[in-house]
Design a protein around this motif. Structure first.
Motif, PDB file in Angstrom:
ATOM      1  N   LEU A 212       4.229 -15.544  24.544  1.00 27.21           N
ATOM      2  CA  LEU A 212       3.302 -15.023  23.538  1.00 27.21           C
ATOM      3  C   LEU A 212       2.304 -14.034  24.139  1.00 27.21           C
ATOM      4  O   LEU A 212       2.217 -12.890  23.673  1.00 27.21           O
ATOM      5  CB  LEU A 212       2.592 -16.176  22.826  1.00 27.21           C
ATOM      6  CG  LEU A 212       1.605 -15.777  21.717  1.00 27.21           C
ATOM      7  CD1 LEU A 212       2.315 -14.967  20.636  1.00 27.21           C
ATOM      8  CD2 LEU A 212       0.944 -17.017  21.115  1.00 27.21           C
TER       9      LEU A 212
ATOM     10  N   LEU B  24       3.450 -10.540  25.055  1.00 25.25           N
ATOM     11  CA  LEU B  24       3.632  -9.524  24.013  1.00 25.25           C
ATOM     12  C   LEU B  24       2.465  -8.545  23.951  1.00 25.25           C
ATOM     13  O   LEU B  24       2.547  -7.521  23.277  1.00 25.25           O
ATOM     14  CB  LEU B  24       3.788 -10.201  22.640  1.00 25.25           C
ATOM     15  CG  LEU B  24       5.047 -11.039  22.454  1.00 25.25           C
ATOM     16  CD1 LEU B  24       5.026 -11.721  21.092  1.00 25.25           C
ATOM     17  CD2 LEU B  24       6.301 -10.187  22.600  1.00 25.25           C
TER      18      LEU B  24
ATOM     19  N   VAL C 294       2.733  -5.315  19.979  1.00 29.48           N
ATOM     20  CA  VAL C 294       3.742  -6.310  19.630  1.00 29.48           C
ATOM     21  C   VAL C 294       3.113  -7.684  19.388  1.00 29.48           C
ATOM     22  O   VAL C 294       3.565  -8.449  18.541  1.00 29.48           O
ATOM     23  CB  VAL C 294       4.821  -6.401  20.731  1.00 29.48           C
ATOM     24  CG1 VAL C 294       5.932  -7.353  20.307  1.00 29.48           C
ATOM     25  CG2 VAL C 294       5.400  -5.021  21.016  1.00 29.48           C
ATOM     26  N   TYR C 295       2.065  -7.998  20.121  1.00 30.71           N
ATOM     27  CA  TYR C 295       1.369  -9.279  19.952  1.00 30.71           C
ATOM     28  C   TYR C 295       0.765  -9.374  18.553  1.00 30.71           C
ATOM     29  O   TYR C 295       1.006 -10.347  17.818  1.00 30.71           O
ATOM     30  CB  TYR C 295       0.301  -9.412  21.026  1.00 30.71           C
ATOM     31  CG  TYR C 295      -0.667 -10.554  20.828  1.00 30.71           C
ATOM     32  CD1 TYR C 295      -0.270 -11.871  21.034  1.00 30.71           C
ATOM     33  CD2 TYR C 295      -1.986 -10.310  20.466  1.00 30.71           C
ATOM     34  CE1 TYR C 295      -1.161 -12.928  20.859  1.00 30.71           C
ATOM     35  CE2 TYR C 295      -2.887 -11.353  20.297  1.00 30.71           C
ATOM     36  CZ  TYR C 295      -2.475 -12.656  20.492  1.00 30.71           C
ATOM     37  OH  TYR C 295      -3.358 -13.687  20.327  1.00 30.71           O
TER      38      TYR C 295
ATOM     39  N   HIS D 256       1.456  -7.557  16.006  1.00 31.60           N
ATOM     40  CA  HIS D 256       2.558  -7.473  15.040  1.00 31.60           C
ATOM     41  C   HIS D 256       3.173  -8.853  14.807  1.00 31.60           C
ATOM     42  O   HIS D 256       3.422  -9.250  13.661  1.00 31.60           O
ATOM     43  CB  HIS D 256       3.622  -6.506  15.558  1.00 31.60           C
ATOM     44  CG  HIS D 256       4.939  -6.602  14.855  1.00 31.60           C
ATOM     45  ND1 HIS D 256       5.163  -6.102  13.585  1.00 31.60           N
ATOM     46  CD2 HIS D 256       6.117  -7.177  15.242  1.00 31.60           C
ATOM     47  CE1 HIS D 256       6.410  -6.348  13.226  1.00 31.60           C
ATOM     48  NE2 HIS D 256       7.015  -6.997  14.211  1.00 31.60           N
ATOM     49  N   SER D 257       3.385  -9.597  15.878  1.00 29.66           N
ATOM     50  CA  SER D 257       4.016 -10.908  15.751  1.00 29.66           C
ATOM     51  C   SER D 257       3.140 -11.886  14.974  1.00 29.66           C
ATOM     52  O   SER D 257       3.645 -12.673  14.166  1.00 29.66           O
ATOM     53  CB  SER D 257       4.333 -11.478  17.145  1.00 29.66           C
ATOM     54  OG  SER D 257       5.257 -10.648  17.822  1.00 29.66           O
TER      55      SER D 257
ATOM     56  N   LEU E 181       7.015 -16.075  14.920  1.00 29.24           N
ATOM     57  CA  LEU E 181       6.170 -15.895  16.101  1.00 29.24           C
ATOM     58  C   LEU E 181       6.963 -15.368  17.293  1.00 29.24           C
ATOM     59  O   LEU E 181       6.470 -14.535  18.059  1.00 29.24           O
ATOM     60  CB  LEU E 181       5.516 -17.232  16.465  1.00 29.24           C
ATOM     61  CG  LEU E 181       4.551 -17.204  17.650  1.00 29.24           C
ATOM     62  CD1 LEU E 181       3.326 -16.360  17.331  1.00 29.24           C
ATOM     63  CD2 LEU E 181       4.130 -18.625  18.022  1.00 29.24           C
TER      64      LEU E 181
ATOM     65  N   HIS F 150      10.146 -13.844  17.308  1.00 27.00           N
ATOM     66  CA  HIS F 150      11.286 -12.955  17.065  1.00 27.00           C
ATOM     67  C   HIS F 150      11.312 -11.731  17.982  1.00 27.00           C
ATOM     68  O   HIS F 150      12.382 -11.182  18.258  1.00 27.00           O
ATOM     69  CB  HIS F 150      11.324 -12.513  15.596  1.00 27.00           C
ATOM     70  CG  HIS F 150      10.287 -11.491  15.238  1.00 27.00           C
ATOM     71  ND1 HIS F 150       8.956 -11.794  15.086  1.00 27.00           N
ATOM     72  CD2 HIS F 150      10.397 -10.149  15.009  1.00 27.00           C
ATOM     73  CE1 HIS F 150       8.284 -10.706  14.772  1.00 27.00           C
ATOM     74  NE2 HIS F 150       9.127  -9.685  14.725  1.00 27.00           N
ATOM     75  N   ASP F 151      10.159 -11.302  18.479  1.00 28.93           N
ATOM     76  CA  ASP F 151      10.118 -10.108  19.316  1.00 28.93           C
ATOM     77  C   ASP F 151       9.852 -10.407  20.792  1.00 28.93           C
ATOM     78  O   ASP F 151       9.493  -9.497  21.553  1.00 28.93           O
ATOM     79  CB  ASP F 151       9.036  -9.142  18.807  1.00 28.93           C
ATOM     80  CG  ASP F 151       9.549  -8.191  17.740  1.00 28.93           C
ATOM     81  OD1 ASP F 151      10.776  -8.090  17.570  1.00 28.93           O
ATOM     82  OD2 ASP F 151       8.721  -7.533  17.075  1.00 28.93           O
ATOM     83  N   ILE F 152      10.035 -11.659  21.234  1.00 31.70           N
ATOM     84  CA  ILE F 152       9.678 -11.976  22.621  1.00 31.70           C
ATOM     85  C   ILE F 152      10.603 -11.316  23.638  1.00 31.70           C
ATOM     86  O   ILE F 152      10.313 -11.334  24.829  1.00 31.70           O
ATOM     87  CB  ILE F 152       9.628 -13.497  22.876  1.00 31.70           C
ATOM     88  CG1 ILE F 152      10.992 -14.152  22.617  1.00 31.70           C
ATOM     89  CG2 ILE F 152       8.538 -14.137  22.058  1.00 31.70           C
ATOM     90  CD1 ILE F 152      11.016 -15.623  23.027  1.00 31.70           C
TER      91      ILE F 152
ATOM     92  N   THR G 209      16.218 -15.288  15.594  1.00 31.50           N
ATOM     93  CA  THR G 209      15.769 -14.256  16.532  1.00 31.50           C
ATOM     94  C   THR G 209      16.900 -13.267  16.812  1.00 31.50           C
ATOM     95  O   THR G 209      16.693 -12.045  16.832  1.00 31.50           O
ATOM     96  CB  THR G 209      15.292 -14.906  17.847  1.00 31.50           C
ATOM     97  OG1 THR G 209      14.256 -15.852  17.568  1.00 31.50           O
ATOM     98  CG2 THR G 209      14.764 -13.856  18.818  1.00 31.50           C
TER      99      THR G 209
ATOM    100  N   ASP H 222       8.920  -9.086   8.569  1.00 32.57           N
ATOM    101  CA  ASP H 222       8.924  -8.229   9.758  1.00 32.57           C
ATOM    102  C   ASP H 222       8.497  -6.800   9.462  1.00 32.57           C
ATOM    103  O   ASP H 222       8.396  -5.977  10.377  1.00 32.57           O
ATOM    104  CB  ASP H 222      10.320  -8.241  10.390  1.00 32.57           C
ATOM    105  CG  ASP H 222      10.316  -7.735  11.823  1.00 32.57           C
ATOM    106  OD1 ASP H 222       9.236  -7.750  12.450  1.00 32.57           O
ATOM    107  OD2 ASP H 222      11.386  -7.344  12.325  1.00 32.57           O
TER     108      ASP H 222
END
Length: 487
Positions: free
Chosen positions: A253, A256, A269-270, A272-273, A301, A303-305, A353, A393
């Motif tokens: 987390l 991001l 990105v953080y 955004h998530s 939370l 999906h973009d890691i 994801t 998203d």
């Protein structure tokens, strides 16, 4: 002026609510209190039950503390409670049910962790004062003695409740030394109750963050889940990241928080998530079942890691994250497995994801029937959640772009519904089964049957349903091109 500005407003309201709640549970609580008093023991409603009574949110779970040892508690419940269990006996807790209430009674506690231990050393206290000073926060360090209804609040929990503040009974350092998980619990209460965490508590969380390492993965997982299922997960997650706790329990987390390069602008990105998480929560009513959905919240939370590991700066100034969906799925599986989440949860979040970009892979929204079938097949049981995640998203501030994406996804869902009426999309199978394939080709069970089956499935997805003769012709056409057919 808000209630937080003038805490006396909330206190007066809370006191009235508490009276109402205590009257509701009095038939059970007072009778139980009299039973313990008659045996020479103290009994008090305590902790979250008192706090929730003051907040007018007390349910059917009642927590009590007592001077009685577990064996005495079990004996006093026997013959009175509808059922009794002692699975928590090692920690001083005996449970039971009575008239629809779930009851847990714990002997006065004075627990603490050893420096390197993952489990607290259970020690019994001698008084209600001993017990309350070892509670996590002042709002949970209030008690109502039974059956006399004496209100016990040695650490000004009622005042902190009025101020909507999370503070510890003793020093935060002592509280977090007793149980490091309380640092995560502070963040969870911020998310659940909307309370502010006192500055000294936040400071201690930052300096003692590494102490969370001695807590078992299961306990960390449970606190994280409760936080995510709260009304405002962002508040708790932000606190975990800002204090360094997230770096130890969910390092993907804070990772991001990619640095912003003035020559390579891209979304934070953080942030955004966290926004995707909030938007997914708003869309949960689209999902079957009642209440919060842990899987969709975890997926939103995480999906973009995969982006930090896949970030590339392009020569013309852009930034790319190619294959971050695939990389992110692997990272999500690894982290959730380490946190001891159930296999079903791990699999669902991993799939969501992996699939969260699938919608964008089909271009401008002019979907063929084949593309729709493949989308539904790939999503499988996670189709409803994938709808929610994909919609959530979209965090662009470009209103025209956001509306276009929404229209495109509306169109996709309409296509899915229309095709579902014509075909069994959720359980698409080839038009011939394995036995038919073997009979037509005159072959025995083996890898070739599987390849033929997969080929017919791809044809089914591309062209829709075939009748038996058409399917047979397609199979024979495929077979003629296989090296095994010549042998």
């Amino acid at each position: 002026m808000t209630e937080r500005d003038d805490p006396t407003q909330l206190l007066s309201k809370a006191q009235r609510q508490a009276v109402r709640q205590l009257l509701r549970i009095a038939p059970v609580a007072d009778e139980l209190g009299a039973r313990f008093e008659g045996a020479g023991h103290e009994l008090a409603l305590v902790g979250g039950s008192v706090r929730d009574a003051l907040l007018d949110r007390l349910g059917h779970d009642l927590d009590f503390t007592t001077s009685a040892r577990p064996e005495d508690t079990k004996r006093l419940l026997a013959g009175w409670a509808d059922s009794v269990w002692d699975v928590g006996r090692a920690y001083g807790t005996i449970g039971g049910t009575k008239d629809g209430f779930h009851i847990e009674i714990t002997t006065y506690r004075a627990d603490s962790y050893e420096q390197e231990s993952r489990k607290p050393a259970v020690a019994y206290g001698d008084s209600i004062a001993d017990d309350l000073v070892r509670r996590d926060f002042t709002v949970n360090a209030m008690a109502v003695m039974l059956p006399g209804h004496e209100f016990v609040d040695p650490h000004q929990g009622l005042v902190d409740l009025g101020r909507q503040t999370i503070r510890t009974p003793g020093t935060p350092q002592q509280s977090f030394s007793d149980d490091p998980l309380r640092m995560m619990r502070a963040a969870r209460f911020a998310a659940q109750l909307g309370f502010e965490v006192a500055d000294e508590v936040v400071s201690a969380m930052g300096t003692m963050a590494e102490r969370i390492d001695i807590v078992s993965a299961e306990r960390v997982r449970d606190e994280l889940s409760k936080m995510l299922l709260a009304a405002d997960p962002r508040a708790g997650l932000t606190l975990l990241v800002d204090t360094g706790l997230a770096a130890r329990v969910l390092p993907e987390l804070p990772a991001l928080r990619l640095e912003i390069d003035e020559h390579h602008r891209h979304k934070d990105v953080y942030e955004h998530s966290l926004t995707v998480l909030e938007q997914a929560i708003e869309l949960e009513e689209r999902l079957p079942g009642d209440g919060p959905d842990l899987v969709i919240r975890l997926a939103a939370l995480l999906h973009d890691i995969g982006k930090p590991k896949t970030r590339r700066f392009e020569t013309r100034g852009g930034v790319s994250f190619y294959h971050h969906d695939v990389v992110g799925a692997k990272l999500a599986r690894k982290r959730l497995t380490a946190l001891r989440y159930p296999t079903a949860v791990v699999n669902s979040v991993t799939e969501l994801t992996r699939l969260h970009l699938r919608f964008h892979g089909y271009g401008s929204g002019e979907w063929t029937d084949s593309a729709v079938r493949r989308y539904v097949r790939d999503a499988g049981e996670e189709l409803a959640r994938l709808h929610v995640l994909t919609r959530a998203d979209c965090t662009t501030r470009n209103r025209r772009k956001a509306q276009a994406l929404q229209r495109s996804y509306d169109s996709l869902e309409e296509r899915i519904e229309r095709l579902a009426e014509e075909e069994e999309l959720a359980s698409i199978r080839p038009d011939l089964d394995g036995n038919q394939i073997m009979r037509i080709l005159g072959i025995a069970p083996g890898p070739v049957v599987g390849r033929a089956y997969q080929h017919l499935l791809e044809v089914r997805l591309d062209r829709g349903g075939l009748d038996e003769d058409e399917a047979r012709d397609e199979l024979l056409k495929w077979w003629a091109e296989q090296p095994e057919s010549a042998s």
